[in-house]
Motif scaffolding. Structure first.
Motif, mmCIF file in Angstrom:
data_model
loop_
_atom_site.group_PDB
_atom_site.id
_atom_site.type_symbol
_atom_site.label_atom_id
_atom_site.label_comp_id
_atom_site.label_asym_id
_atom_site.label_seq_id
_atom_site.Cartn_x
_atom_site.Cartn_y
_atom_site.Cartn_z
ATOM 1 N N ALA A 34 0.856 -1.357 -0.011
ATOM 2 C CA ALA A 34 0.002 -0.075 0.043
ATOM 3 C C ALA A 34 1.090 1.265 0.008
ATOM 4 O O ALA A 34 0.549 2.217 -0.576
ATOM 5 N N GLN A 35 2.041 1.010 0.776
ATOM 6 C CA GLN A 35 2.995 2.357 0.784
ATOM 7 C C GLN A 35 3.456 2.606 -0.697
ATOM 8 O O GLN A 35 3.675 3.771 -1.006
ATOM 9 N N ARG A 38 0.965 4.076 -2.929
ATOM 10 C CA ARG A 38 0.777 5.643 -2.675
ATOM 11 C C ARG A 38 1.752 6.408 -3.113
ATOM 12 O O ARG A 38 1.514 7.536 -3.480
ATOM 13 N N THR A 71 -5.752 6.710 -2.582
ATOM 14 C CA THR A 71 -4.869 7.952 -2.688
ATOM 15 C C THR A 71 -5.397 8.797 -3.636
ATOM 16 O O THR A 71 -5.491 10.297 -3.079
ATOM 17 N N SER A 95 -4.757 0.792 -2.712
ATOM 18 C CA SER A 95 -4.159 1.915 -2.230
ATOM 19 C C SER A 95 -4.091 3.033 -3.353
ATOM 20 O O SER A 95 -4.155 4.199 -2.876
ATOM 21 N N TRP A 96 -3.920 2.640 -4.300
ATOM 22 C CA TRP A 96 -4.243 3.589 -5.433
ATOM 23 C C TRP A 96 -5.528 4.310 -5.542
ATOM 24 O O TRP A 96 -5.598 5.678 -5.563
ATOM 25 N N THR A 99 1.378 6.837 -6.913
ATOM 26 C CA THR A 99 0.189 7.657 -7.349
ATOM 27 C C THR A 99 0.615 9.112 -7.029
ATOM 28 O O THR A 99 0.396 10.240 -7.879
ATOM 29 N N GLU A 100 0.875 9.470 -5.645
ATOM 30 C CA GLU A 100 1.198 10.731 -5.408
ATOM 31 C C GLU A 100 2.231 11.389 -6.177
ATOM 32 O O GLU A 100 2.336 12.632 -6.409
#
Length: 353
Positions: A166-167, A170, A206, A202-203, A173-174
């Motif tokens: 997940a990290q 993220r 985010t 997670s994508w 995407t960020e």
């Protein structure tokens, strides 16, 4: 005539000029012996034809000095890198490996792998899982045997180590949002994949956290061909300016499809992958991606298992974090027609090959 007596550990010690304890340490693969002494002992073993008796050692110590590995998806990049780290760390700790690959994710095949491992007299088992189809109840045959699971799932009672999927998603995407893209399209991994599921979740989370539209998912199977198929669909939509592929191989396929359709990367579309394969830096353009420390996961998993086997306290660590590696496949989105993009090369026409 009586057969010649097999050389013993005492014979090797006498030949090498060391103690029997030192020979035992070398035979067990322990790394506390000086390299020069180890070489001397190994040379003596070779001259005498000495072979350590693993069965006798197991009877004496109660250990077989063998770790079983049950692994799905043996051909995948991440699993092969993890297996390499497991093999290296096991050897350093004085253990050999017994591998039971899962050629199918069917539960019958999974249970059968446990039976095969149990028959090989192992001290503990590392289970490297990828698919949601494996249930916690499938691990019951290993009850009483030290076990560590390497997976993104946690629906089982055993200590677990994995990368923070997940990290990583993220970060990918960020990164694209911070470059100025309004939203990010995603090519996800297989439906039954733990990591593919977690990256996709997670994508989407985010994007929602940043108040952005969540586009429809495109589904892949980790292969470049599936990334190419998704890339062809994305290339036809001029609104697509940023793509996050759930692994580097699908990113490679998507980049080729975009180029084939006349969409420049990163001039028209920015692309981020996930894995950081060695060849990712050699893509055209070099791929921005998420680095997964597979070596650290494999090494940590072996350490956790050996602690259990040898009766030491073993603490389950948190998820292993990932790192964003920025290369040339990502850039700010193209400005409105007639304007130049800050930092673009002289003569570069935004959005074309």
């Amino acid at each position: 005539m009586r057969g010649r007596r097999a050389p013993s550990i005492i014979d090797v010690a006498r030949e090498a000029g060391v103690s029997a304890q030192t020979v035992s340490r070398v035979a067990n693969g322990m790394d506390i012996v000086r390299p020069a002494t180890r070489d001397k002992v190994l040379a003596a073993m070779g001259r005498l034809g000495y072979r350590p008796n693993s069965a006798a050692r197991a009877l004496k110590t109660g250990r077989f000095r063998t770790i079983g590995v049950v692994m799905s998806g043996l051909s995948s990049f991440g699993n092969m890198r993890t297996l390499e780290a497991i093999a290296n760390e096991s050897a350093k700790s004085g253990y050999s490996l017994a591998l039971s690959p899962l050629w199918t994710i069917a539960r019958a095949g999974f249970s059968g792998a446990f039976v095969r491992i149990a028959e090989q007299a192992v001290d503990g088992v590392l289970v490297v899982l990828e698919a949601h189809e494996i249930r916690a109840s499938d691990l019951v045959p290993l009850a009483g045997i030290p076990t560590v699971v390497v997976t993104a799932g946690d629906a089982h009672p055993f200590p677990t180590i994995d990368i923070d999927q997940a990290q990583g998603a993220r970060l990918a995407t960020e990164h694209l949002l911070e470059l100025g893209h309004r939203t990010v399209w995603h090519i996800r991994g297989p439906e039954d994949s733990f990591s593919g599921h977690d990256r996709a979740e997670s994508w989407a989370a985010t994007l929602r956290a940043h108040g952005r539209v969540v586009p429809p998912l495109l589904h892949g199977d980790w292969s470049p061909a599936s990334g190419h198929a998704a890339g062809r669909r994305l290339a036809d939509d001029p609104a697509v300016t940023a793509v996050f592929a759930a692994n580097d191989e699908m990113a490679l396929g998507a980049i080729r499809a975009l180029h084939d359709a006349g969409r420049d990367v990163p001039g028209s579309v920015s692309v981020v992958g996930f894995d950081d394969m060695e060849i990712s830096a050699q893509f055209q353009p070099p791929l921005t991606t998420i680095h997964q420390p597979f070596d650290r996961v494999g090494t940590t998993a072996v350490g956790m298992l050996v602690d259990q086997i040898e009766g030491r306290d073993s603490r389950t660590p948190g998820p292993v974090t990932t790192t964003l590696v920025v290369r040339a496949s990502t850039a700010p989105p193209c400005p409105p027609s007639g304007q130049s993009r800050a930092g673009s090369m002289p003569g570069f026409e935004c959005g074309s090959d």
